[in-house]
Design an enzyme around this catalytic site. Structure first.
Site, PDB file in Angstrom:
ATOM      1  N   ARG A   1       9.604 -12.730  73.479  1.00  0.00           N
ATOM      2  CA  ARG A   1       9.445 -11.470  72.598  1.00  0.00           C
ATOM      3  C   ARG A   1       9.824 -11.697  71.340  1.00  0.00           C
ATOM      4  O   ARG A   1       9.655 -10.878  70.323  1.00  0.00           O
ATOM      5  CB  ARG A   1      10.609 -10.600  72.952  1.00  0.00           C
ATOM      6  CG  ARG A   1      10.163  -9.540  74.276  1.00  0.00           C
ATOM      7  CD  ARG A   1       8.895  -8.882  74.105  1.00  0.00           C
ATOM      8  NE  ARG A   1       9.084  -7.415  74.484  1.00  0.00           N
ATOM      9  CZ  ARG A   1       8.966  -6.918  75.806  1.00  0.00           C
ATOM     10  NH1 ARG A   1       8.698  -7.714  76.933  1.00  0.00           N
ATOM     11  NH2 ARG A   1       9.114  -5.775  76.018  1.00  0.00           N
TER      12      ARG A   1
ATOM     13  N   ARG B   1       0.487   6.523  80.976  1.00  0.00           N
ATOM     14  CA  ARG B   1       1.373   5.816  81.852  1.00  0.00           C
ATOM     15  C   ARG B   1       2.766   6.922  82.075  1.00  0.00           C
ATOM     16  O   ARG B   1       3.118   6.785  83.077  1.00  0.00           O
ATOM     17  CB  ARG B   1       1.730   4.690  81.438  1.00  0.00           C
ATOM     18  CG  ARG B   1       2.403   3.656  82.130  1.00  0.00           C
ATOM     19  CD  ARG B   1       2.520   2.197  81.725  1.00  0.00           C
ATOM     20  NE  ARG B   1       3.746   2.190  80.532  1.00  0.00           N
ATOM     21  CZ  ARG B   1       3.898   0.977  80.011  1.00  0.00           C
ATOM     22  NH1 ARG B   1       3.043  -0.066  80.406  1.00  0.00           N
ATOM     23  NH2 ARG B   1       4.639   0.832  79.127  1.00  0.00           N
TER      24      ARG B   1
ATOM     25  N   ARG C   1       8.244   6.448  83.137  1.00  0.00           N
ATOM     26  CA  ARG C   1       9.378   5.289  82.555  1.00  0.00           C
ATOM     27  C   ARG C   1      10.075   6.161  81.419  1.00  0.00           C
ATOM     28  O   ARG C   1       9.360   6.733  80.643  1.00  0.00           O
ATOM     29  CB  ARG C   1       8.611   4.153  81.946  1.00  0.00           C
ATOM     30  CG  ARG C   1       8.430   3.243  83.125  1.00  0.00           C
ATOM     31  CD  ARG C   1       7.682   1.858  82.552  1.00  0.00           C
ATOM     32  NE  ARG C   1       8.166   1.300  81.243  1.00  0.00           N
ATOM     33  CZ  ARG C   1       7.643   0.201  80.962  1.00  0.00           C
ATOM     34  NH1 ARG C   1       6.709  -0.496  81.677  1.00  0.00           N
ATOM     35  NH2 ARG C   1       8.141  -0.631  79.847  1.00  0.00           N
TER      36      ARG C   1
HETATM   37  P1  AMP Z   1       8.335  -4.515  79.311  1.00  0.00           P
HETATM   38  O1  AMP Z   1       8.156  -3.901  80.532  1.00  0.00           O
HETATM   39  O2  AMP Z   1       8.041  -5.977  79.122  1.00  0.00           O
HETATM   40  O3  AMP Z   1       7.658  -3.699  78.131  1.00  0.00           O
HETATM   41  O4  AMP Z   1       9.984  -4.261  78.874  1.00  0.00           O
HETATM   42  C1  AMP Z   1      10.382  -3.362  78.833  1.00  0.00           C
HETATM   43  C2  AMP Z   1      12.019  -3.337  78.120  1.00  0.00           C
HETATM   44  O5  AMP Z   1      12.652  -4.221  78.668  1.00  0.00           O
HETATM   45  C3  AMP Z   1      11.641  -3.918  76.908  1.00  0.00           C
HETATM   46  O6  AMP Z   1      11.410  -2.687  75.716  1.00  0.00           O
HETATM   47  C4  AMP Z   1      13.200  -4.566  76.475  1.00  0.00           C
HETATM   48  O7  AMP Z   1      14.247  -3.489  76.230  1.00  0.00           O
HETATM   49  C5  AMP Z   1      13.366  -5.249  77.646  1.00  0.00           C
HETATM   50  N1  AMP Z   1      12.942  -6.529  77.660  1.00  0.00           N
HETATM   51  C6  AMP Z   1      11.796  -6.881  78.542  1.00  0.00           C
HETATM   52  N2  AMP Z   1      11.530  -8.512  78.207  1.00  0.00           N
HETATM   53  C7  AMP Z   1      12.361  -8.694  77.348  1.00  0.00           C
HETATM   54  C8  AMP Z   1      12.827  -9.772  76.504  1.00  0.00           C
HETATM   55  N3  AMP Z   1      11.990 -10.924  76.599  1.00  0.00           N
HETATM   56  N4  AMP Z   1      13.714  -9.754  75.398  1.00  0.00           N
HETATM   57  C9  AMP Z   1      14.496  -8.766  75.259  1.00  0.00           C
HETATM   58  N5  AMP Z   1      14.326  -7.475  75.958  1.00  0.00           N
HETATM   59  C10 AMP Z   1      13.291  -7.525  76.940  1.00  0.00           C
END
Ligand code: AMP
Length: 190
Positions: free
Chosen positions: A88, A127, A133
């Protein structure tokens, strides 16, 4: 085949990853899903990250790297993986390079799905209705998009410099985008 999927929240990464894992026979590893499972299970990590995730911020690099390493060491990831939601930021991209170098399994390809912000906000509103969510409200989504632009977009350049980045346009039906992805992955592999 070890693939990193890049793209803003709401770009359809998760949906495309699910289709691709069927095609490539490697597990879909989503750091967001690992974290949501930890929150749902009420683990210590889950309790630590719940508020951070709900606000749209990123959780700490250290915490996520430990979680990822544990997942990559599992048997089903040995033949390859499709990584979604990681890296990220540039620090995570470099940490992943070091980790995979140590495990002697470098990333083969990075695939970026590009979608413009207004389209994303509309998609995420849908979504939110379907999945509920806590990080899918408009305000949180705008914050997540800002974080993406500031921190995650440079990750594409990192893979571009390594010569392994492919990009596809993520607007269209799920099937259309999937066809584009298969096109670039096949081209890149040949
Ligand atoms: P996502 O499902 O990938 O959109 O992730 C949802 C949330 O999980 C993000 O907004 C972050 O709060 C956390 N998250 C997921 N992957 C990461 C990562 N690689 N680094 C930091 N936070 C993460």
């Amino acid at each position: 085949m070890r693939i990193v999927l890049l793209g803003p929240p709401g770009s359809g990464k998760g949906t495309q990853a699910k289709l691709l894992t069927g095609e490539l026979n490697v597990p879909h590893i989503s750091t967001g899903e690992l974290l949501r499972a930890a929150v749902a299970a009420g683990t210590e990590i889950g309790m630590q990250v719940k508020e951070i995730m709900a606000s749209g911020q990123l959780v700490s690099d250290e915490l996520i790297l430990g979680m990822l390493e544990e997942r990559l060491n599992q048997a089903d990831a040995q033949a390859g993986f499709l990584l979604d939601g990681y890296p990220r930021n540039l620090a995570q991209a470099k940490a992943l390079d070091s980790l995979l170098e140590r495990l002697q399994i470098p990333v083969d390809e990075a695939l970026e799905i590009a979608v413009d912000n207004e389209q994303i906000i509309q998609r995420i509103a849908k979504r939110a209705e379907l999945e509920g969510r806590s990080d899918d409200t408009e305000e949180v989504i705008r914050r997540r998009l800002e974080i993406y632009t500031e921190q995650t977009a440079p990750v594409s350049d990192h893979y571009q410099q390594q010569g392994i980045l492919s990009q596809v346009y993520g607007v269209g039906t799920v099937e259309e985008v999937f066809e584009r992805i298969k096109g670039v992955l096949t081209l890149a592999a040949s």
